[in-house]
Design a protein around this motif. Structure first.
Motif, PDB file in Angstrom:
ATOM      1  N   LYS A  56       0.840  -1.204   0.000  1.00  0.00           N
ATOM      2  CA  LYS A  56       0.000   0.000   0.000  1.00  0.00           C
ATOM      3  C   LYS A  56       0.876   1.257   0.000  1.00  0.00           C
ATOM      4  O   LYS A  56       0.593   2.240  -0.691  1.00  0.00           O
ATOM      5  CB  LYS A  56      -0.892  -0.064   1.249  1.00  0.00           C
ATOM      6  CG  LYS A  56      -1.982   0.923   1.364  1.00  0.00           C
ATOM      7  CD  LYS A  56      -2.948   0.936   0.244  1.00  0.00           C
ATOM      8  CE  LYS A  56      -4.197   0.155   0.393  1.00  0.00           C
ATOM      9  NZ  LYS A  56      -5.095   0.316  -0.787  1.00  0.00           N
ATOM     10  N   GLU A  58       3.911   1.402  -1.162  1.00  0.00           N
ATOM     11  CA  GLU A  58       4.544   1.489  -2.485  1.00  0.00           C
ATOM     12  C   GLU A  58       3.584   2.048  -3.512  1.00  0.00           C
ATOM     13  O   GLU A  58       3.960   2.853  -4.366  1.00  0.00           O
ATOM     14  CB  GLU A  58       4.986   0.093  -2.933  1.00  0.00           C
ATOM     15  CG  GLU A  58       6.404  -0.211  -2.529  1.00  0.00           C
ATOM     16  CD  GLU A  58       6.947  -1.433  -3.252  1.00  0.00           C
ATOM     17  OE1 GLU A  58       7.376  -2.341  -2.530  1.00  0.00           O
ATOM     18  OE2 GLU A  58       6.919  -1.479  -4.503  1.00  0.00           O
ATOM     19  N   GLU A  59       2.325   1.617  -3.420  1.00  0.00           N
ATOM     20  CA  GLU A  59       1.294   2.134  -4.340  1.00  0.00           C
ATOM     21  C   GLU A  59       1.171   3.653  -4.161  1.00  0.00           C
ATOM     22  O   GLU A  59       1.107   4.409  -5.126  1.00  0.00           O
ATOM     23  CB  GLU A  59      -0.035   1.440  -4.003  1.00  0.00           C
ATOM     24  CG  GLU A  59      -1.156   1.703  -4.977  1.00  0.00           C
ATOM     25  CD  GLU A  59      -2.485   1.108  -4.492  1.00  0.00           C
ATOM     26  OE1 GLU A  59      -2.515   0.426  -3.436  1.00  0.00           O
ATOM     27  OE2 GLU A  59      -3.492   1.349  -5.174  1.00  0.00           O
ATOM     28  N   TYR A  61       3.506   5.691  -2.956  1.00  0.00           N
ATOM     29  CA  TYR A  61       4.714   6.367  -3.459  1.00  0.00           C
ATOM     30  C   TYR A  61       4.695   6.477  -4.980  1.00  0.00           C
ATOM     31  O   TYR A  61       5.058   7.509  -5.550  1.00  0.00           O
ATOM     32  CB  TYR A  61       5.993   5.657  -2.994  1.00  0.00           C
ATOM     33  CG  TYR A  61       7.192   6.316  -3.632  1.00  0.00           C
ATOM     34  CD1 TYR A  61       7.634   7.559  -3.178  1.00  0.00           C
ATOM     35  CD2 TYR A  61       7.802   5.778  -4.764  1.00  0.00           C
ATOM     36  CE1 TYR A  61       8.672   8.230  -3.808  1.00  0.00           C
ATOM     37  CE2 TYR A  61       8.840   6.440  -5.405  1.00  0.00           C
ATOM     38  CZ  TYR A  61       9.261   7.668  -4.916  1.00  0.00           C
ATOM     39  OH  TYR A  61      10.268   8.343  -5.566  1.00  0.00           O
ATOM     40  N   ASN A  62       4.237   5.385  -5.628  1.00  0.00           N
ATOM     41  CA  ASN A  62       4.256   5.387  -7.096  1.00  0.00           C
ATOM     42  C   ASN A  62       3.282   6.403  -7.684  1.00  0.00           C
ATOM     43  O   ASN A  62       3.433   6.804  -8.834  1.00  0.00           O
ATOM     44  CB  ASN A  62       4.007   3.983  -7.629  1.00  0.00           C
ATOM     45  CG  ASN A  62       5.236   3.106  -7.455  1.00  0.00           C
ATOM     46  OD1 ASN A  62       6.367   3.606  -7.481  1.00  0.00           O
ATOM     47  ND2 ASN A  62       5.043   1.822  -7.242  1.00  0.00           N
ATOM     48  N   LEU A  63       2.302   6.834  -6.894  1.00  0.00           N
ATOM     49  CA  LEU A  63       1.445   7.933  -7.333  1.00  0.00           C
ATOM     50  C   LEU A  63       2.101   9.276  -7.024  1.00  0.00           C
ATOM     51  O   LEU A  63       2.188  10.157  -7.875  1.00  0.00           O
ATOM     52  CB  LEU A  63       0.082   7.865  -6.624  1.00  0.00           C
ATOM     53  CG  LEU A  63      -0.824   6.710  -7.026  1.00  0.00           C
ATOM     54  CD1 LEU A  63      -2.038   6.665  -6.109  1.00  0.00           C
ATOM     55  CD2 LEU A  63      -1.266   6.856  -8.483  1.00  0.00           C
ATOM     56  N   ARG A  65       5.059  10.248  -6.622  1.00  0.00           N
ATOM     57  CA  ARG A  65       6.284  10.601  -7.346  1.00  0.00           C
ATOM     58  C   ARG A  65       5.987  11.246  -8.688  1.00  0.00           C
ATOM     59  O   ARG A  65       6.879  11.846  -9.308  1.00  0.00           O
ATOM     60  CB  ARG A  65       7.179   9.380  -7.531  1.00  0.00           C
ATOM     61  CG  ARG A  65       6.612   8.377  -8.499  1.00  0.00           C
ATOM     62  CD  ARG A  65       7.478   7.154  -8.658  1.00  0.00           C
ATOM     63  NE  ARG A  65       6.901   6.263  -9.641  1.00  0.00           N
ATOM     64  CZ  ARG A  65       7.600   5.448 -10.420  1.00  0.00           C
ATOM     65  NH1 ARG A  65       8.911   5.401 -10.327  1.00  0.00           N
ATOM     66  NH2 ARG A  65       6.992   4.668 -11.294  1.00  0.00           N
ATOM     67  N   MET A  66       4.728  11.104  -9.174  1.00  0.00           N
ATOM     68  CA  MET A  66       4.368  11.705 -10.450  1.00  0.00           C
ATOM     69  C   MET A  66       4.003  13.188 -10.317  1.00  0.00           C
ATOM     70  O   MET A  66       3.849  13.881 -11.321  1.00  0.00           O
ATOM     71  CB  MET A  66       3.183  10.954 -11.086  1.00  0.00           C
ATOM     72  CG  MET A  66       3.405   9.454 -11.273  1.00  0.00           C
ATOM     73  SD  MET A  66       4.997   9.020 -11.977  1.00  0.00           S
ATOM     74  CE  MET A  66       4.822   9.649 -13.629  1.00  0.00           C
ATOM     75  N   SER A  74      12.761  16.232  -7.712  1.00  0.00           N
ATOM     76  CA  SER A  74      12.302  15.156  -6.808  1.00  0.00           C
ATOM     77  C   SER A  74      13.174  15.011  -5.557  1.00  0.00           C
ATOM     78  O   SER A  74      13.734  13.936  -5.308  1.00  0.00           O
ATOM     79  CB  SER A  74      12.266  13.817  -7.573  1.00  0.00           C
ATOM     80  OG  SER A  74      11.562  13.955  -8.786  1.00  0.00           O
ATOM     81  N   GLN A 152       6.131  17.623  -2.405  1.00  0.00           N
ATOM     82  CA  GLN A 152       6.022  16.162  -2.485  1.00  0.00           C
ATOM     83  C   GLN A 152       5.384  15.574  -1.226  1.00  0.00           C
ATOM     84  O   GLN A 152       4.704  14.563  -1.292  1.00  0.00           O
ATOM     85  CB  GLN A 152       7.392  15.537  -2.755  1.00  0.00           C
ATOM     86  CG  GLN A 152       7.884  15.810  -4.181  1.00  0.00           C
ATOM     87  CD  GLN A 152       9.154  15.049  -4.482  1.00  0.00           C
ATOM     88  OE1 GLN A 152      10.235  15.444  -4.073  1.00  0.00           O
ATOM     89  NE2 GLN A 152       9.025  13.936  -5.164  1.00  0.00           N
ATOM     90  N   ALA A 159      -1.988  11.324  -2.190  1.00  0.00           N
ATOM     91  CA  ALA A 159      -1.847   9.956  -2.710  1.00  0.00           C
ATOM     92  C   ALA A 159      -2.298   8.944  -1.657  1.00  0.00           C
ATOM     93  O   ALA A 159      -2.940   7.937  -1.984  1.00  0.00           O
ATOM     94  CB  ALA A 159      -0.396   9.694  -3.126  1.00  0.00           C
TER      95      ALA A 159
END
Ligand SMILES: Cc1cc2nc3c(=O)[nH]c(=O)nc-3n(C[C@H](O)[C@H](O)[C@H](O)COP(=O)(O)O)c2cc1C
Length: 220
Positions: A56, A58-59, A61-63, A65-66, A74, A152, A159
């Motif tokens: 969860k 990681e999910e 973070y992967n949002l 970071r965009m 970044s 961020q 996120a």
């Protein structure tokens, strides 16, 4: 009766104006999405006894970071504290009012930034040779790291909500001491904390008001 003069015999009628090309409608979030991210989202102080799986985070973070940062720099770095040992270390630097709610959260994220973020610009913004521009100007690079790292951190909050987590951001702690405990010997600097988990809605106080559009915004 009409004011308009009748068309004279033989007069051709005006051609209809061309129809403007259809503008494709952009997809937008529905009401449930807006509630999840903004209207019903709250800062939580009580937590359900429900773990947050690593996948969860990681999910999330992967949002996050965009989200945009200047020159895609970044600079944010995130430390997810989950262990009793990590929490015990964190506890030493929290302001008293933040201790209980932070210790009970399943995960506490240190939102930090790397002051040497420019070392990764060759990968993040290839072809522009921007490293020296920041590395040779500490005032610029520190301001850039803080500004974009804060952005961020805000992306992280949104996120987290988007993937169904609740958050409690906190700045009530000693940044200097935290940096000594967690980031000694690095160029990472703490900014703020975000407790993450599944909030206990019953523990929420009433929502405070927000400024209206007219109070907070103006046109020039
Ligand atoms: C950067 C930041 C720092 C905050 N620091 C603290 C804090 O140290 N302790 C605390 O109890 N709440 C803290 N808060 C929580 C805010 O008071 C809360 O998010 C705000 O009142 C909005 O509440 P709501 O989301 O329930 O409407 C902080 C929030 C942010 C965004």
């Amino acid at each position: 009766m009409t004011d308009q003069a009748p068309a004279s015999p033989g007069m051709t009628t005006e051609p209809a104006p061309p129809t403007p090309p259809a503008v494709a409608e952009r997809p937008v979030l529905d009401g449930a999405g807006l509630d999840l991210l903004f209207r019903e989202a709250r800062t939580h102080y009580g937590w359900q006894d429900r773990p947050v799986p690593e996948a969860k985070l990681e999910e999330m973070y992967n949002l996050l970071r965009m989200g945009p940062t200047s020159a895609n720099c970044s600079p944010a770095r995130f430390v997810f504290i989950r262990t009793a040992e990590g929490k015990a270390r964190l506890k030493q630097v929290l302001s008293p009012g933040n201790i209980e709610k932070t210790m009970k959260a399943p995960v506490v994220c240190i939102v930090a930034h790397d002051q040497a973020f420019y070392d990764k610009l060759g990968f993040l913004f290839p072809g522009a040779e921007l490293r020296g521009w920041y590395a040779d100007n500490p005032a610029l690079s520190d301001a850039t790291a803080l500004r974009n790292g804060t952005l961020q951190g805000a992306y992280l909050i949104m996120a987290a909500r988007a993937v169904g987590l609740d958050v409690a951001p906190m700045s009530g702690f000693d940044n200097y001491q935290l940096d000594n405990l967690f980031f000694a010997g690095t160029r990472w600097k703490s900014n703020f904390l975000v407790a993450l988990g599944y909030g206990e809605a019953a523990a929420l106080p009433p929502r405070n008001p927000r400024l209206s559009f007219d109070e907070a915004c103006r046109f020039e």
